[in-house]
Design a protein around this motif. Structure first.
Motif, PDB file in Angstrom:
ATOM      1  N   ILE A 156       0.834  -1.206   0.000  1.00  0.00           N
ATOM      2  CA  ILE A 156       0.000   0.000   0.000  1.00  0.00           C
ATOM      3  C   ILE A 156       0.868   1.254   0.000  1.00  0.00           C
ATOM      4  O   ILE A 156       0.582   2.223  -0.716  1.00  0.00           O
ATOM      5  CB  ILE A 156      -0.954  -0.005   1.212  1.00  0.00           C
ATOM      6  CG1 ILE A 156      -2.032  -1.079   1.026  1.00  0.00           C
ATOM      7  CG2 ILE A 156      -1.602   1.364   1.404  1.00  0.00           C
ATOM      8  CD1 ILE A 156      -2.945  -0.860  -0.159  1.00  0.00           C
ATOM      9  N   ASP A 157       1.934   1.265   0.780  1.00  0.00           N
ATOM     10  CA  ASP A 157       2.853   2.409   0.760  1.00  0.00           C
ATOM     11  C   ASP A 157       3.422   2.616  -0.643  1.00  0.00           C
ATOM     12  O   ASP A 157       3.578   3.740  -1.110  1.00  0.00           O
ATOM     13  CB  ASP A 157       4.001   2.193   1.756  1.00  0.00           C
ATOM     14  CG  ASP A 157       3.624   2.555   3.188  1.00  0.00           C
ATOM     15  OD1 ASP A 157       2.592   3.229   3.382  1.00  0.00           O
ATOM     16  OD2 ASP A 157       4.370   2.171   4.113  1.00  0.00           O
ATOM     17  N   MET A 158       3.741   1.525  -1.307  1.00  0.00           N
ATOM     18  CA  MET A 158       4.297   1.613  -2.656  1.00  0.00           C
ATOM     19  C   MET A 158       3.257   2.102  -3.659  1.00  0.00           C
ATOM     20  O   MET A 158       3.583   2.822  -4.607  1.00  0.00           O
ATOM     21  CB  MET A 158       4.832   0.248  -3.077  1.00  0.00           C
ATOM     22  CG  MET A 158       6.041  -0.212  -2.279  1.00  0.00           C
ATOM     23  SD  MET A 158       6.448  -1.911  -2.703  1.00  0.00           S
ATOM     24  CE  MET A 158       8.034  -2.066  -1.876  1.00  0.00           C
ATOM     25  N   LEU A 159       2.016   1.708  -3.475  1.00  0.00           N
ATOM     26  CA  LEU A 159       0.953   2.196  -4.348  1.00  0.00           C
ATOM     27  C   LEU A 159       0.730   3.695  -4.141  1.00  0.00           C
ATOM     28  O   LEU A 159       0.392   4.410  -5.082  1.00  0.00           O
ATOM     29  CB  LEU A 159      -0.339   1.428  -4.089  1.00  0.00           C
ATOM     30  CG  LEU A 159      -0.363  -0.018  -4.606  1.00  0.00           C
ATOM     31  CD1 LEU A 159      -1.476  -0.810  -3.953  1.00  0.00           C
ATOM     32  CD2 LEU A 159      -0.519  -0.043  -6.134  1.00  0.00           C
ATOM     33  N   ALA A 160       0.924   4.160  -2.920  1.00  0.00           N
ATOM     34  CA  ALA A 160       0.804   5.589  -2.647  1.00  0.00           C
ATOM     35  C   ALA A 160       1.975   6.355  -3.244  1.00  0.00           C
ATOM     36  O   ALA A 160       1.824   7.496  -3.694  1.00  0.00           O
ATOM     37  CB  ALA A 160       0.715   5.829  -1.143  1.00  0.00           C
TER      38      ALA A 160
END
Length: 261
Positions: A156-160
């Motif tokens: 999720i951090d990477m998608l952000a």
């Protein structure tokens, strides 16, 4: 007495020594403790990480010019509150076989230098709000307790922010790895995305799932229901001239493979 004090400090303190910790452990003033640490450094028993912070020099080392034994422990001491995230967490959880040359640290601090090099170890610092410290696991490295984002929170951090994956190609790989190898973690993606409330996450995740993993019907529908207004780039670091209208996301030509309607 001096060597005995150092032995006591190394027994009772974390892997990075500071004057505050030395003063508390040895029962002396902050100034006296700072001078004692500096003296041990000059004697070659400690190595300076940065001003006021030291690490022990292994007995077998022929020089005080040493590399850090464990950059995770140093990150926790230097940049807390923080957690290990991005590509470093992905390496930890086996989401990628790619080798990255620096440690990705998510911290509440706003440092001037976001790419410090401490004792030959490279760090990359990213600021995150304390309220977003969710989806973390506790791990121990030696005697140091620290946090690392769990596999789903890592994605999720990477998608952000796709730079945390090293770019969209690596992000695509890691999403696939999570869905394939850790399905229980994959179920958390929607939960974390909802709690963080970052619209671009649902757009990027929905696009990638529909393109590469159309069997993830429930998660695709969740992304569709949470689409926000406006448009996002699949990877802000790359030029993008293809618009995936259904997901309101601009896509580089290299990633614009056919998406099922």
């Amino acid at each position: 007495m001096s060597r005995e004090q150092l032995s006591q400090l190394l027994r009772d303190s974390p892997s990075v020594l500071t004057a505050g910790e030395a003063a508390s452990t040895l029962g002396m003033t902050h100034t006296a403790a700072a001078r004692r640490l500096a003296a041990w450094c000059r004697a070659g028993w400690l190595a300076r990480v940065r001003r006021g912070a030291y690490v022990p020099v292994p007995i077998e080392s022929a020089s005080a010019d040493i590399a850090l034994e464990d950059s995770w422990s140093v990150a926790t001491a230097m940049f807390s509150p923080c957690y290990i995230g991005g590509w470093s967490a992905a390496e930890h959880w086996g989401l990628t076989e790619q080798i990255f040359g620096s440690l990705c640290v998510m911290t509440t601090k706003r440092p001037r230098n976001r790419n410090p090099v401490l004792r030959k170890a490279r760090f990359e610092l990213h600021t995150v709000a304390a309220a977003n410290f969710i989806g973390l696991k506790t791990v121990w490295r030696g005697g140091t307790r620290m946090h690392v984002s769990d596999p789903a929170r890592t994605v999720i951090d990477m998608l952000a922010d796709p730079t945390l994956a090293g770019g969209i190609r690596h992000l695509v790989e890691m999403v696939g790895s999570l869905l394939r190898d850790q399905p229980k973690e994959a179920a958390k993606l929607g939960v974390y995305a909802g709690k963080l409330g970052i619209g671009s996450v649902f757009k990027r995740l929905g696009f990638l799932l529909q393109r590469d993993h159309p069997d993830q019907g429930a998660l695709i529908e969740l992304c569709r229901q949470n689409l926000s207004a406006g448009y996002a780039k699949l990877d802000p670091a790359l030029p993008a001239d293809r618009l995936a209208t259904a997901w309101r996301v601009w896509v580089p030509a290299t990633e614009a493979r056919e998406v099922q309607p």
